[in-house]
Enzyme design. Sequence first.
Site, PDB file in Angstrom:
ATOM      1  N   GLU A  76       0.776  -1.225   0.000  1.00 29.33           N
ATOM      2  CA  GLU A  76       0.000   0.000   0.000  1.00 29.33           C
ATOM      3  C   GLU A  76       0.813   1.284   0.000  1.00 29.33           C
ATOM      4  O   GLU A  76       0.359   2.296  -0.515  1.00 29.33           O
ATOM      5  CB  GLU A  76      -0.938  -0.002   1.221  1.00 29.33           C
ATOM      6  N   SER A 102     -49.433 -23.841  41.841  1.00 27.13           N
ATOM      7  CA  SER A 102     -49.160 -24.167  43.238  1.00 27.13           C
ATOM      8  C   SER A 102     -47.708 -23.948  43.636  1.00 27.13           C
ATOM      9  O   SER A 102     -47.407 -23.949  44.834  1.00 27.13           O
ATOM     10  CB  SER A 102     -49.535 -25.622  43.511  1.00 27.13           C
TER      11      SER A 102
END
Length: 891
Positions: free
Chosen positions: A147, A533
């Site tokens: 690059e 319950s």
Amino acid sequence: MRWARGGRMTRRAPGWCGNEPEPGLCTEIGAASGLFSFDPDGWDAYIGRIRFAGAAVLRPILSLLGTLFSLITLVVVVVGLSLGAVLHIYGQDLPSHESLANYTPPTISRIYSGEGRIIDEFAQERRLFTPASDIPDLVKQAFISAEDKNFYTHGGYDAVGIASALVDAVKSRGRNLRGASTITQQVMKNFLLSGDRQMERKIKEIILATRIEETLSKEKILELYLNEIFLGQNSYGVAAAAQTYFNKSLRDLEPHEAAMLASMPKAPSDFHPVRQKERLLDRRNFVLREMWENGYLTEEEYEAERAQPLRSVQNGDFAPFSAELPPRDYFTDEIRRQLSQDFGEGEFFTGGLSVRATIEPEMQVHAARALRRQLEAYDRGRGRWRGTGLVLPPEALDSEAGWREALSALSVPRDIDLDGQWYPAVVLEPGDQAMRIGIEGVEGIHEVPRKDISWLRGDFRATFTPGDVVHVRRATDDNGTFANWSLRQVPEVQGGFMAMDVNSGRVIAMQGGFSYQASVFNRATQAMRQPGSSFKPFVYAAALDSGYSPATIVIDAPIEIDTPQGLWRPRNSTNKFYGPTPLRTGIEQSRNLMTIRLAQEVGMDVVARYAERFGVYENMGQFLANSLGSEETTLYNMVAAYAMFANGGERVRPTLVDRVQDRYGKTIYRHDLRDCVDCDDPTIPATRGPRIVSDREQVMNAVTAYQLTSMLKGVVDRGTASGAINLPVPVAGKTGTTNDARDVWFIGFTSNIVAGCYIGHDQPRGLGRAAYGSSLCGPVFQEFMTEAVQKYGGGPFEVPPGGHFIKIDRYSGARLPDDAEGEFVVAEYFRDGEEPIFGLMYDGGFAMGTDLDLFQAGERENVEEVTTSTGEKAQVGGKASFGSMSSGGLY
């Protein structure tokens, strides 16, 4: 020709010289030129004439040069002023480059198990931030060569590169537009500017690049670049890309692999390692050559690396990193949901958090298997086939490659492991005695024998058609060898299960349904269901803390209550009644009418405050029906509340996370804030653990917690759960079954682990006459806790100080001698200083008739034998209808 002498011009006749300074000179000049004669007395005029002739020639040249110089100067000034104006204009309102010095890029948040193993990760951009000091030079050199070879020498931009790019663009008439950006410019573009190719953006990019070069070091700029750059496959930064393409860390990369990564920034989509393999190979070799020419590789290394084949995860050369992660499940997704609320979704997905989960992977496997086994057993007991609902098109069945490609593209659960891995498959040909199928990931064509599908009701051949997508798993014989492929389906009924440490609140296992990939809805934390319950212990806890005792007598008899919706006649499951009954027996046998009378005596406002204090509800409605568990809550809340019964009444805050660290390793959350007094003391005996001091809130009195635990232990020993739970350590718990068995529950605990199960349809409807909390959820608890006890052990429930034992008759509540023995004898724990009053009865303000069909002491409550979903026989009572009990629990 004129001649100058002393300022006087004279004309001389051609050929006459006069006083010749040098004999023959004038004659030679005159003869040569034929233009003038030399005046012996006019040497000065001669020189003057020469000067005049030179001036005449130089004057236009000097004038031209002056004009050119002025023009050049003007151009330079204009260009300089224009450039300065451009830089001034575009330099205004630019993003602050100084912010990059403190830039923290979005990174992956990872979840770890207690052993430090990665079990899941979350990210918007898959990035692993790596400091420049930890990035190998080889990787830096590859990207610099690809690059920006002058990276370490330029001041932010490369003038030669820019000029070269302009020349190429002019020569190609705009067809060859290539970038000339340096790495510094790319950092500016990626972080602070857009990516469009406009002159304005380029100018700003250069301005910012020169500024950042003065602010940050080259290594810091390179660090930003290598961690931010997109490299395809949803990978941002070199560390994530190395993992994505090679399943390697940066330090393990070879030069040709580093060069391949450096090839990606140019255009990741154009250099796919499979679809554009040759193009990527050429680019990789170009980068290798640049590395050699820049002196980063020797010629021998360059030739050797260039000869390496292009290998990648995508091409099947390496196992993917994701293969090492378990499939995402309900546990880690719930962590995502909770931490997104606590820290913000943006911070969780981009903050690079390290999350240490409380999960015990081994126990999570047991939890998932136990719940799945029971859900599948119930589903197969129904005998109905639904399948996946997916069908492959007929053209896909023409070839093996066709149906394999079509099958792999379908979104079908692939995370199910129950007695072996479940595989997606496609029906190729239903047969009379066997069904031919193709299985994903398994070569060849296989068969499912007719006998394997005997549990299905209806015509076999009419049930299946070619192209149906199904699940299959391997079935084995008694010796564990492969027998045949077995047909499977994801059950329609769903449920949740979770287990946690009763002292710390650490959730060690959580399963929110049959399959996360089939349904991400977490029934353990998100499903709001009636606890039935299983809520009753909170009514009894409120009573015990209000001065009642386990031997307190409450009337078990019919009740009629006039409500705006009509007359409510709640009843017990068996339609029979006990009459005067101790609290212990009431909860052991899950007596609805006793619970309602007790709630009326204590006050629903007290019960509601108790439920809210335990975290079951935030704002509970004060209706008598809610004492039977008619108001909805979550399994998560219920299990955490039961943990407080088990640990002596101390506040427990359930958690799926032990610790959270930010990207720098700083702890930003820790769940356990207890103080370990002597953890650093090396003299602690091996037989004693360190002393841990807790300042947690006491939610309920320790004596009350033990009394309730003892009563819930009776539920398991001889009550509604006695036929389902059988463990080698003491266990306490409570079943729960709502009207028509729409929701069934069981929550139980040992001295150190509490676990709970819920089963029901997502769209509530009855589960059938054989469905009870004990028959459906009991086996789930039993299977899981069998493994948990082996790992965590268990012992007698700790008896707190401040009380004493008295033996009573558990049927009548009468006091018995200390030496009394027998099935009807139970030792109850009473508070010191509070002598119980025996024989006093409470009716809640509801009268009791004299002609009731009462249960006798020792009479069995189970009145009907049924076949459960597992094929076993069980004795159960009849169900209450909506008219007889509008909501709440049965068992």
